[in-house]
Design a protein around this motif. Structure first.
Motif, PDB file in Angstrom:
ATOM      1  N   GLU A  83       0.808  -1.217   0.000  1.00 10.88           N
ATOM      2  CA  GLU A  83       0.000   0.000   0.000  1.00 10.88           C
ATOM      3  C   GLU A  83       0.845   1.272   0.000  1.00 10.88           C
ATOM      4  O   GLU A  83       0.319   2.374  -0.137  1.00 10.88           O
ATOM      5  CB  GLU A  83      -0.967   0.008   1.191  1.00 10.88           C
ATOM      6  N   TRP A  84       2.153   1.163   0.125  1.00  6.31           N
ATOM      7  CA  TRP A  84       3.054   2.314   0.081  1.00  6.31           C
ATOM      8  C   TRP A  84       3.451   2.675  -1.357  1.00  6.31           C
ATOM      9  O   TRP A  84       3.958   3.755  -1.624  1.00  6.31           O
ATOM     10  CB  TRP A  84       4.331   2.022   0.866  1.00  6.31           C
ATOM     11  N   ASP A  85       3.229   1.766  -2.289  1.00  4.73           N
ATOM     12  CA  ASP A  85       3.726   1.903  -3.654  1.00  4.73           C
ATOM     13  C   ASP A  85       2.709   2.641  -4.528  1.00  4.73           C
ATOM     14  O   ASP A  85       1.520   2.324  -4.503  1.00  4.73           O
ATOM     15  CB  ASP A  85       3.988   0.499  -4.222  1.00  4.73           C
ATOM     16  N   PRO A  86       3.142   3.623  -5.341  1.00  3.39           N
ATOM     17  CA  PRO A  86       2.169   4.373  -6.145  1.00  3.39           C
ATOM     18  C   PRO A  86       1.551   3.575  -7.289  1.00  3.39           C
ATOM     19  O   PRO A  86       0.506   3.974  -7.825  1.00  3.39           O
ATOM     20  CB  PRO A  86       2.997   5.537  -6.704  1.00  3.39           C
ATOM     21  N   GLY A  87       2.166   2.450  -7.674  1.00  2.00           N
ATOM     22  CA  GLY A  87       1.663   1.732  -8.827  1.00  2.00           C
ATOM     23  C   GLY A  87       1.261   0.296  -8.601  1.00  2.00           C
ATOM     24  O   GLY A  87       0.906  -0.411  -9.551  1.00  2.00           O
ATOM     25  N   ALA A  88       1.287  -0.176  -7.345  1.00  2.00           N
ATOM     26  CA  ALA A  88       1.028  -1.589  -7.074  1.00  2.00           C
ATOM     27  C   ALA A  88      -0.451  -1.912  -6.885  1.00  2.00           C
ATOM     28  O   ALA A  88      -0.814  -3.081  -6.772  1.00  2.00           O
ATOM     29  CB  ALA A  88       1.815  -2.043  -5.844  1.00  2.00           C
ATOM     30  N   GLY A  89      -1.307  -0.911  -6.819  1.00  4.67           N
ATOM     31  CA  GLY A  89      -2.736  -1.154  -6.680  1.00  4.67           C
ATOM     32  C   GLY A  89      -3.226  -1.265  -5.264  1.00  4.67           C
ATOM     33  O   GLY A  89      -4.380  -1.643  -5.035  1.00  4.67           O
ATOM     34  N   GLY A  90      -2.371  -0.901  -4.278  1.00  5.55           N
ATOM     35  CA  GLY A  90      -2.778  -0.946  -2.877  1.00  5.55           C
ATOM     36  C   GLY A  90      -3.256   0.393  -2.350  1.00  5.55           C
ATOM     37  O   GLY A  90      -3.595   0.515  -1.168  1.00  5.55           O
ATOM     38  N   ASN A  91      -3.260   1.416  -3.203  1.00  3.76           N
ATOM     39  CA  ASN A  91      -3.816   2.716  -2.824  1.00  3.76           C
ATOM     40  C   ASN A  91      -4.319   3.415  -4.079  1.00  3.76           C
ATOM     41  O   ASN A  91      -4.017   3.013  -5.201  1.00  3.76           O
ATOM     42  CB  ASN A  91      -2.781   3.566  -2.076  1.00  3.76           C
ATOM     43  N   ARG A  92      -5.097   4.492  -3.873  1.00  2.00           N
ATOM     44  CA  ARG A  92      -5.612   5.291  -4.986  1.00  2.00           C
ATOM     45  C   ARG A  92      -5.731   6.744  -4.537  1.00  2.00           C
ATOM     46  O   ARG A  92      -6.094   7.027  -3.392  1.00  2.00           O
ATOM     47  CB  ARG A  92      -7.007   4.805  -5.429  1.00  2.00           C
ATOM     48  N   ALA A  93      -5.446   7.652  -5.452  1.00  5.57           N
ATOM     49  CA  ALA A  93      -5.744   9.068  -5.269  1.00  5.57           C
ATOM     50  C   ALA A  93      -6.609   9.483  -6.449  1.00  5.57           C
ATOM     51  O   ALA A  93      -6.193   9.370  -7.611  1.00  5.57           O
ATOM     52  CB  ALA A  93      -4.470   9.897  -5.213  1.00  5.57           C
ATOM     53  N   LEU A  94      -7.825   9.919  -6.170  1.00  7.83           N
ATOM     54  CA  LEU A  94      -8.808  10.208  -7.209  1.00  7.83           C
ATOM     55  C   LEU A  94      -9.101  11.698  -7.255  1.00  7.83           C
ATOM     56  O   LEU A  94      -9.356  12.327  -6.220  1.00  7.83           O
ATOM     57  CB  LEU A  94     -10.097   9.429  -6.942  1.00  7.83           C
TER      58      LEU A  94
END
Length: 215
Positions: A83-94
């Protein structure tokens, strides 16, 4: 030069159209709650930021002033979903237009909401870099450092190396929008690895957002 600090001003309504951490996200029609690419569970909503685009001019500036950035991060299996990675799919900024937003239906399963909703005031401090401004604010107002919840705009104060993400649509470096501290109370704080910071970016022309954290 100034740094715009985001400082705690007390609890606010869970549905308020303000810059805040926690509460329920305000979203456009047709919104689908984001799910983690690793565990498939619904992500936790952590922050809503009313933002302007750095360097925007003319019509673009007017549109950017009406933007809301909503940040989500998986907390169903902390540490196991990247969830720390911008591209791994563990978080989103919309990134949403500000007009016409309504409270999102919250999934009934998973870790979806923080246990505290914190209102944020934006305070300009005559100091750069961020950590110096944070210390100066604490001394000036006689309040604890933990009441500084981050910064809006400016330059990221990286805890490790520069991880500015590229826009997934145009491949250009994304604009830094905000830095988030974990929170004022460890019992209700966000999880950035223990003492870490979150970093929010956007490409306004492409309507893309990105998030990562370091500790």
């Amino acid at each position: 030069m100034t740094t715009t600090l985001m400082t705690y001003i007390g609890p606010v309504d869970d549905h308020a159209l303000v810059t805040r951490t926690g509460g329920v996200p305000l979203v456009p029609a047709g919104f689908t709650w984001p799910r983690c690419a690793a565990c498939s569970g619904p992500m936790q909503f952590i922050a809503q930021l009313l933002v302007n685009a750095p360097g925007a001019q003319g019509a673009e500036a007017a549109a950017a002033a009406e933007c809301v950035l909503s940040v989500f991060m998986c907390q169903n299996d902390p540490g196991l979903c990247d969830e720390w990675d911008p591209g791994a799919g563990g978080n989103r900024a919309l990134l949403f237009p500000r007009a016409g937003l309504t409270p999102a239906p919250v999934p009934t399963e998973g870790e979806t909401l923080l246990s505290e909703t914190c209102g944020i005031d934006c305070t300009a401090i005559d100091a750069v870099p961020y950590h110096e401004a944070r210390s100066n604010w604490s001394q000036t107002y006689g309040r604890p450092l933990r009441d500084v919840l981050g910064q809006l705009g400016g330059a990221p104060a990286w805890l490790q190396h520069d991880e500015t993400p590229a826009c997934p649509s145009c491949a250009q470096p994304m604009s830094f929008m905000a830095q988030l501290e974990e929170g004022r109370d460890h019992r209700t704080a966000m999880n950035f690895g223990g003492g870490g910071c979150g970093y929010v970016f956007a490409c306004v022309p492409c309507k893309e957002g990105s998030f990562l954290w370091q500790c």
